[in-house]
Design an enzyme around this catalytic site. Structure first.
Site, PDB file in Angstrom:
ATOM      1  N   LYS A 171       0.836  -1.205   0.000  1.00  0.00           N
ATOM      2  CA  LYS A 171       0.000   0.000   0.000  1.00  0.00           C
ATOM      3  C   LYS A 171       0.878   1.265   0.000  1.00  0.00           C
ATOM      4  CE  LYS A 171      -3.368   2.887   0.913  1.00  0.00           C
ATOM      5  NZ  LYS A 171      -4.473   3.286   0.096  1.00  0.00           N
ATOM      6  N   LYS A 241      17.489  14.360 -22.870  1.00  0.00           N
ATOM      7  CA  LYS A 241      17.283  15.547 -23.718  1.00  0.00           C
ATOM      8  C   LYS A 241      15.881  16.108 -23.472  1.00  0.00           C
ATOM      9  CE  LYS A 241      15.688  14.812 -27.548  1.00  0.00           C
ATOM     10  NZ  LYS A 241      14.415  14.708 -28.248  1.00  0.00           N
TER      11      LYS A 241
HETATM   12  P1  NAD Z   1     -11.475   9.275   8.562  1.00  0.00           P
HETATM   13  O1  NAD Z   1     -10.707  10.198   9.432  1.00  0.00           O
HETATM   14  O2  NAD Z   1     -12.616   9.797   7.748  1.00  0.00           O
HETATM   15  O3  NAD Z   1     -12.046   8.074   9.465  1.00  0.00           O
HETATM   16  C1  NAD Z   1     -11.426   7.573  10.600  1.00  0.00           C
HETATM   17  C2  NAD Z   1     -12.507   7.276  11.631  1.00  0.00           C
HETATM   18  O4  NAD Z   1     -11.887   6.714  12.775  1.00  0.00           O
HETATM   19  C3  NAD Z   1     -13.263   8.525  12.099  1.00  0.00           C
HETATM   20  O5  NAD Z   1     -14.660   8.322  11.983  1.00  0.00           O
HETATM   21  C4  NAD Z   1     -12.828   8.701  13.559  1.00  0.00           C
HETATM   22  O6  NAD Z   1     -13.837   9.233  14.384  1.00  0.00           O
HETATM   23  C5  NAD Z   1     -12.491   7.264  13.925  1.00  0.00           C
HETATM   24  N1  NAD Z   1     -11.551   7.169  15.040  1.00  0.00           N
HETATM   25  C6  NAD Z   1     -10.395   7.861  15.203  1.00  0.00           C
HETATM   26  N2  NAD Z   1      -9.797   7.495  16.345  1.00  0.00           N
HETATM   27  C7  NAD Z   1     -10.574   6.541  16.904  1.00  0.00           C
HETATM   28  C8  NAD Z   1     -10.488   5.775  18.093  1.00  0.00           C
HETATM   29  N3  NAD Z   1      -9.464   5.921  18.932  1.00  0.00           N
HETATM   30  N4  NAD Z   1     -11.482   4.899  18.348  1.00  0.00           N
HETATM   31  C9  NAD Z   1     -12.530   4.749  17.505  1.00  0.00           C
HETATM   32  N5  NAD Z   1     -12.664   5.454  16.363  1.00  0.00           N
HETATM   33  C10 NAD Z   1     -11.700   6.326  16.065  1.00  0.00           C
HETATM   34  O7  NAD Z   1     -10.394   8.567   7.635  1.00  0.00           O
HETATM   35  P2  NAD Z   1     -10.678   7.764   6.281  1.00  0.00           P
HETATM   36  O8  NAD Z   1     -10.475   8.662   5.107  1.00  0.00           O
HETATM   37  O9  NAD Z   1     -11.927   6.969   6.422  1.00  0.00           O
HETATM   38  O10 NAD Z   1      -9.421   6.768   6.285  1.00  0.00           O
HETATM   39  C11 NAD Z   1      -9.353   5.662   7.134  1.00  0.00           C
HETATM   40  C12 NAD Z   1      -8.093   4.881   6.781  1.00  0.00           C
HETATM   41  O11 NAD Z   1      -8.162   4.435   5.420  1.00  0.00           O
HETATM   42  C13 NAD Z   1      -6.808   5.719   6.894  1.00  0.00           C
HETATM   43  O12 NAD Z   1      -5.783   4.911   7.387  1.00  0.00           O
HETATM   44  C14 NAD Z   1      -6.555   6.153   5.469  1.00  0.00           C
HETATM   45  O13 NAD Z   1      -5.175   6.428   5.242  1.00  0.00           O
HETATM   46  C15 NAD Z   1      -7.045   4.953   4.698  1.00  0.00           C
HETATM   47  N6  NAD Z   1      -7.497   5.229   3.327  1.00  0.00           N
HETATM   48  C16 NAD Z   1      -8.201   6.359   3.037  1.00  0.00           C
HETATM   49  C17 NAD Z   1      -8.651   6.563   1.736  1.00  0.00           C
HETATM   50  C18 NAD Z   1      -9.452   7.794   1.374  1.00  0.00           C
HETATM   51  O14 NAD Z   1      -9.618   8.057   0.170  1.00  0.00           O
HETATM   52  N7  NAD Z   1     -10.014   8.550   2.336  1.00  0.00           N
HETATM   53  C19 NAD Z   1      -8.389   5.613   0.735  1.00  0.00           C
HETATM   54  C20 NAD Z   1      -7.711   4.452   1.075  1.00  0.00           C
HETATM   55  C21 NAD Z   1      -7.273   4.271   2.384  1.00  0.00           C
END
Ligand code: NAD
Length: 298
Positions: A171, A241
């Protein structure tokens, strides 16, 4: 399958909804309870803590911002997944996480006989909504086979990469290419627009050209993996180039291009090492030499 799903953000929210639609019995948790409204309306159960979400689950899935949150949810305090999950269950982390952190957590769970997989996803929010994500899985292959039917509910490109952490490595390779290429596109398109050609016209020509036709990615198995640099289709000296002309055009138009200038230095290094008559893909070896590793495959 009974699934505990923790982290209902941009990605986790729609993924959990798809699992509910696919007929799984889903318990959800997020630090923000309002994120679970659609899931609870769809028949999911609410859990107050990660441990509670894991308690009855055969599969626990996490979709959290990063290593810090994953570690806190997995083993933090008394409410971590590890304190609720049964020995026969599997925890798969869908977050983009550090390979080192997931390997360490895998070790901690293994001491209790609990299986852990890393399963980062790619495809963005549309992929999460349409269940068309790529899922890159690391860990025990038999455990992977057991939970694959559930992962098929969130993606249509679910595949096994290798031992624990391999999914996370893959990833990061993917995202480094995607993020790096976007900045390179930014340099190229700012240069092109400032040099007087409209963005739409540039886009069409890039799409019609070799790059737009996917040639660059296809060069990996054809040229790099085989170390086939003396089968010349586009000579390195010509690539240098072209990049030289681009950085020159950028200077003429006052367009800073930090990435392109670094890449030009690599091409110059390759020329200095006598690789100019080889295929342009031989520039790959400059980074291979720096890193002390060859990227070859059968
Ligand atoms: P996001 O911030 O929208 O969602 C994360 C969620 O986790 C939130 O709802 C938050 O409230 C919750 N959270 C945070 N800390 C917490 C805790 N201690 N206990 C319980 N819940 C908790 O992020 P996202 O965009 O959904 O991304 C999630 C993961 O997927 C990340 O690792 C990101 O890098 C990966 N990702 C994102 C995308 C994208 O396009 N957004 C694509 C592929 C992968």
């Amino acid at each position: 399958m009974r699934i505990g799903f923790i982290g209902l953000g941009n990605m986790g929210g729609p993924m959990a909804l798809n699992l509910i639609k696919a007929g799984h019995i889903v318990t959800v948790h997020d630090i923000r309870k309002n994120m679970a409204e659609a899931h609870l309306a769809g028949g999911a159960k609410w859990a107050e803590t990660p441990a509670d979400a894991a308690k009855e689950a055969e599969l626990v899935l996490t979709s959290l911002p990063g290593p810090r949150e994953v570690e806190a949810v997995a083993i933090g305090g008394e409410n971590g997944i590890i304190h609720g999950i049964s020995k026969t269950a599997v925890w798969a982390d869908l977050s983009t996480n550090s390979p080192t952190v997931i390997r360490r957590l895998h070790g901690i769970f293994a001491e209790k006989g609990i299986a852990v997989l890393d399963a980062p996803v790619s495809g963005g929010v549309p992929g999460a909504r349409n269940a068309t994500l790529a899922v890159m899985v690391g860990g025990d292959e038999q455990v992977y086979q057991r939970i694959k039917p559930a992962l098929d509910g969130i993606g249509d490109k679910v595949s096994y990469v290798g031992a624990i952490g391999a999914g996370a490595v893959a990833k990061l390779v993917h995202n480094m290419i995607a993020i790096g290429s976007m900045q390179l596109l930014a340099e190229a398109f700012t240069m092109g627009v400032k040099a007087g050609v409209p963005a739409e016209a540039l886009f069409t020509q890039v799409q019609n050209g070799a790059y737009g036709q996917g040639m660059l990615l296809r060069a990996l198995p054809r040229m790099i993996f085989k170390g086939n640099f003396d089968r010349v289709s586009f000579a390195l000296k010509l690539a240098r180039k072209d990049l030289g002309l681009a950085t020159e055009l950028a200077r003429e138009n006052n367009v800073p291009m930090p990435l392109a200038n670094l890449v030009e230095q690599d091409l110059l290094t390759a020329l200095a090492h006598g690789l100019g008559e080889l295929d342009s893909s031989a520039a790959f070896t400059v980074q291979e030499d720096r890193a002390g590793v060859k990227v070859r495959a059968s």
